[in-house]
Write an enzyme that holds these catalytic residues in place. Structure first.
Site, PDB file in Angstrom:
ATOM      1  N   SER A 117      14.804   4.229  -1.449  1.00 28.64           N
ATOM      2  CA  SER A 117      13.867   5.298  -1.802  1.00 28.64           C
ATOM      3  C   SER A 117      14.598   6.623  -1.930  1.00 28.64           C
ATOM      4  O   SER A 117      15.548   6.891  -1.188  1.00 28.64           O
ATOM      5  CB  SER A 117      12.781   5.418  -0.728  1.00 28.64           C
ATOM      6  OG  SER A 117      11.992   6.571  -0.939  1.00 28.64           O
TER       7      SER A 117
ATOM      8  N   TYR B 116       9.933   7.192   7.495  1.00 25.10           N
ATOM      9  CA  TYR B 116      10.091   6.308   6.340  1.00 25.10           C
ATOM     10  C   TYR B 116      11.431   6.551   5.648  1.00 25.10           C
ATOM     11  O   TYR B 116      12.210   5.617   5.412  1.00 25.10           O
ATOM     12  CB  TYR B 116       8.949   6.510   5.341  1.00 25.10           C
ATOM     13  CG  TYR B 116       9.199   5.820   4.020  1.00 25.10           C
ATOM     14  CD1 TYR B 116       9.140   4.439   3.932  1.00 25.10           C
ATOM     15  CD2 TYR B 116       9.500   6.558   2.872  1.00 25.10           C
ATOM     16  CE1 TYR B 116       9.382   3.801   2.720  1.00 25.10           C
ATOM     17  CE2 TYR B 116       9.740   5.929   1.669  1.00 25.10           C
ATOM     18  CZ  TYR B 116       9.684   4.552   1.594  1.00 25.10           C
ATOM     19  OH  TYR B 116       9.943   3.917   0.407  1.00 25.10           O
TER      20      TYR B 116
ATOM     21  N   LYS C 186      14.776   3.980   5.487  1.00 25.14           N
ATOM     22  CA  LYS C 186      15.416   3.509   4.260  1.00 25.14           C
ATOM     23  C   LYS C 186      16.913   3.806   4.272  1.00 25.14           C
ATOM     24  O   LYS C 186      17.735   2.994   3.826  1.00 25.14           O
ATOM     25  CB  LYS C 186      14.749   4.139   3.037  1.00 25.14           C
ATOM     26  CG  LYS C 186      13.401   3.549   2.697  1.00 25.14           C
ATOM     27  CD  LYS C 186      13.522   2.093   2.272  1.00 25.14           C
ATOM     28  CE  LYS C 186      12.211   1.521   1.782  1.00 25.14           C
ATOM     29  NZ  LYS C 186      12.348   0.121   1.322  1.00 25.14           N
TER      30      LYS C 186
END
Length: 324
Positions: free
Chosen positions: A117, A141, A145
């Protein structure tokens, strides 16, 4: 031999599955259906309903389907929610990735394409993000990643895993009427749901330093994204040189205001978006270069904004149509 797609029943994963099939490559799907849909998986594709935290299940799947590589798409993908649920996010995105890599090592599967991402960059202080732009994730998040990329790197050093990670921002559109984005947090589903419910879509701030005052972002078509995942897998299969990371970026971006105008034109529903307050931390513009991916991974923006909106709207309408 087959490639395993984790999260292959989800919006992005299901498009990647179809891209593999279009290239004549066998594929198998593992998905726990926490956000995916079993009917997104073609009947011809073996589907294993299970959690990638289950290493035994993974090793059984590798053996049964003669898996040669993994496209790892499964994960908890909601950056905002991850701030409230950090432990869940790390379990789903870090512990699960480590479990997957351990099962791969035990089973002799040594190729991975990781769906990463652009959240790893946080708020970059540059007009155009490249692979070398400093990483400064601003949510669990984004952090998870980046840790996933580190895990691949370290396994490459330790046991010879061949791998690449693909970073991208906002994925939209549809490559098939039966496949759609069902996320409760993404812009296109939120806008379409509002229009279908007779509500007016909203924009978070219109006083940014951009041509129309609304945020500018990368929006890429999901089918274009899928093509590059398969190209990366082919490159790994062929033993060709591949970089550890690639940005799948548009190079120029579009504004939220442009999207609203296009949605109105494509749907035929006239509306003037409600202007709400800025969201804290939203930068004016985040756009990535896709130059390296264009060179190595058949990356190309094949769809216009109108085609992105039109295909997404068609799939949303198809989902609402009565089934006879």
């Amino acid at each position: 031999m087959a490639w395993l797609v984790t999260g292959g029943a989800g919006y992005i994963g299901s498009h990647i599955v179809r891209a593999f099939l279009a290239e004549g490559i066998d594929v198998v799907v593992v998905d726990d259906l926490s956000s995916g849909h079993a009917d997104f998986v073609p009947d011809s594709v073996p589907f294993v309903h299970g959690d990638i935290l289950d290493g035994d299940l993974l090793m059984h799947t590798f053996a049964e389907h003669d898996v040669t590589g993994v496209v790892h798409v499964a994960g908890f993908k909601y950056a905002g929610v991850s701030v409230q649920r950090p432990l869940h996010t790390y379990e789903q995105n870090v512990t699960a990735t480590a479990t997957l890599l351990a099962a791969m090592q035990e089973s002799g599967v040594n190729r991975m394409v990781f769906s990463s991402s652009a959240a790893v960059y946080g708020t970059p202080h540059t007009d155009l993000v490249t692979e070398d732009t400093p990483k400064s994730p601003e949510s669990p998040y984004g952090e998870s990643k980046l840790i996933g990329e580190w895990l691949l790197r370290d396994q490459g050093i330790a046991v010879g895993l061949t791998h690449t990670s693909l970073r991208y921002f906002n994925v939209v559109g549809s490559g098939a009427l039966e496949l759609r984005d069902t996320s409760p947090h993404n812009l296109f589903p939120l806008v379409f749901d509002a229009l279908i419910d007779g509500r007016t879509p909203s924009i978070n701030g219109n006083d940014y330093a951009t041509p129309d005052g609304t945020c500018v972002r990368d929006y890429i078509h999901v089918a274009d994204l899928a093509v590059s995942h398969v190209a990366a897998a082919r490159r790994l299969d062929a033993g060709e040189p591949i970089l550890p990371v690639y940005n799948l970026g548009s190079g120029d971006g579009v504004s939220v205001g442009q999207i609203m105008t296009t949605v109105s034109a494509v749907t035929g529903i006239e509306f003037t978006p409600v202007i709400g307050p800025r969201r804290p931390g939203d930068p004016d513009r985040i756009v990535a270069s896709g130059e390296l991916a264009a060179r190595d991974l058949d990356w190309e923006m094949r769809h216009s904004l109108e085609e992105m909106v039109g295909s997404a709207w068609a799939s949303r309408q198809a989902a609402s149509a009565p089934h006879i």
